[in-house]
Design a protein around this motif. Sequence first.
Motif, PDB file in Angstrom:
ATOM      1  N   ASP A 185      17.517  61.670  23.379  1.00  0.00           N
ATOM      2  CA  ASP A 185      17.112  60.297  23.637  1.00  0.00           C
ATOM      3  C   ASP A 185      15.624  60.138  23.340  1.00  0.00           C
ATOM      4  O   ASP A 185      14.790  60.746  24.013  1.00  0.00           O
ATOM      5  CB  ASP A 185      17.386  59.996  25.115  1.00  0.00           C
ATOM      6  N   HIS A 207      12.426  57.589  23.332  1.00  0.00           N
ATOM      7  CA  HIS A 207      11.903  56.321  23.855  1.00  0.00           C
ATOM      8  C   HIS A 207      10.565  56.061  23.180  1.00  0.00           C
ATOM      9  O   HIS A 207       9.654  56.902  23.261  1.00  0.00           O
ATOM     10  CB  HIS A 207      11.709  56.404  25.367  1.00  0.00           C
ATOM     11  N   VAL A 244      13.107  50.270  14.606  1.00  0.00           N
ATOM     12  CA  VAL A 244      12.767  50.096  16.018  1.00  0.00           C
ATOM     13  C   VAL A 244      11.419  49.392  16.157  1.00  0.00           C
ATOM     14  O   VAL A 244      11.254  48.482  16.982  1.00  0.00           O
ATOM     15  CB  VAL A 244      12.763  51.468  16.730  1.00  0.00           C
ATOM     16  N   HIS A 293      18.156  45.909  25.613  1.00  0.00           N
ATOM     17  CA  HIS A 293      18.201  47.223  24.973  1.00  0.00           C
ATOM     18  C   HIS A 293      18.302  47.079  23.453  1.00  0.00           C
ATOM     19  O   HIS A 293      19.232  46.470  22.950  1.00  0.00           O
ATOM     20  CB  HIS A 293      19.409  47.994  25.508  1.00  0.00           C
ATOM     21  N   CYS A 302      18.207  49.596  20.024  1.00  0.00           N
ATOM     22  CA  CYS A 302      18.166  50.992  19.613  1.00  0.00           C
ATOM     23  C   CYS A 302      18.854  51.166  18.266  1.00  0.00           C
ATOM     24  O   CYS A 302      19.531  50.270  17.764  1.00  0.00           O
ATOM     25  CB  CYS A 302      18.852  51.885  20.645  1.00  0.00           C
ATOM     26  N   ARG A 359      20.611  54.814  15.975  1.00  0.00           N
ATOM     27  CA  ARG A 359      21.020  56.192  16.184  1.00  0.00           C
ATOM     28  C   ARG A 359      21.128  56.942  14.858  1.00  0.00           C
ATOM     29  O   ARG A 359      21.460  56.353  13.836  1.00  0.00           O
ATOM     30  CB  ARG A 359      22.389  56.264  16.878  1.00  0.00           C
ATOM     31  N   HIS A 364      19.359  59.292  19.692  1.00  0.00           N
ATOM     32  CA  HIS A 364      19.341  57.889  20.103  1.00  0.00           C
ATOM     33  C   HIS A 364      17.884  57.440  20.141  1.00  0.00           C
ATOM     34  O   HIS A 364      17.083  57.967  20.924  1.00  0.00           O
ATOM     35  CB  HIS A 364      19.997  57.778  21.490  1.00  0.00           C
ATOM     36  N   ARG A 416      15.346  54.555  20.907  1.00  0.00           N
ATOM     37  CA  ARG A 416      15.339  53.342  21.723  1.00  0.00           C
ATOM     38  C   ARG A 416      13.953  52.717  21.796  1.00  0.00           C
ATOM     39  O   ARG A 416      12.959  53.410  22.062  1.00  0.00           O
ATOM     40  CB  ARG A 416      15.827  53.676  23.130  1.00  0.00           C
ATOM     41  N   ARG A 447      11.215  50.663  23.731  1.00  0.00           N
ATOM     42  CA  ARG A 447      10.914  50.465  25.149  1.00  0.00           C
ATOM     43  C   ARG A 447       9.551  49.811  25.268  1.00  0.00           C
ATOM     44  O   ARG A 447       8.555  50.342  24.762  1.00  0.00           O
ATOM     45  CB  ARG A 447      10.934  51.827  25.856  1.00  0.00           C
TER      46      ARG A 447
END
Length: 217
Positions: free
Chosen positions: A39, A41, A173, A189, A191, A193, A208, A210, A212
């Motif tokens: 993950d 961020h 992103v 959210h 994101c 992948r 993933h 993401r 933020r």
Amino acid sequence: MKLPVTVHEVRLGAREFRVVRPAGPLAHAALVDRDRYVDAHLDADAACSVAALWLLAARSPRSLVHLPLRADRSPVPEAPGPFAGRLDLVLLHHSLQFAPSRWKQLRSRLGHGRPASVAVPGTGREEASAADDGARHHRENRDLLHQHVHAETLFVTGSAKVFRDTAEHFLEVAREGPGHTPTHRRCPHFCTRLYTDAGILANGREIHIRYRDRWDA
């Protein structure tokens, strides 16, 4: 825009290795081991910086690109399933044939390095960098990303082509995340992948990525 980096040249035995890393910790960037997937961020600036370093791995096949992401201790959101901690990231061309088991020793010898800079790409979509999905699924295709985890570090190894192609995920992103979050309050959210079934990953887990915008909780 330029991203300040440091360049380190370290000898281990008969070989000398070059390591490139950001001159300071990347703010608002975290890589979290969720056991079943990884993950990432990122805020917009961090996503652009990671894209720049991802592209640097494409054009610097003799360098290890090190992102010390564990330095940012901002809290990360809860997620279902096991949480195995935070990871640093190393990107490298497959021709280096660097064994991750040697990383801890190499990392301990980096020193201060010499200053340099790399260009941070814009967030406009580049048609020339789009992946050819048909070619990716061809059984002879070698432009794949391989993953290994060692010494709290995720190693991502691949060809110049696959690093160029997948850098777009981080630019997406940076480009789309800031506008999505304030206009989708019920589902903020955003994101993208690196999917296991997209013909990108040779082994390892999905990554993933993401966006933020809040890092205080």
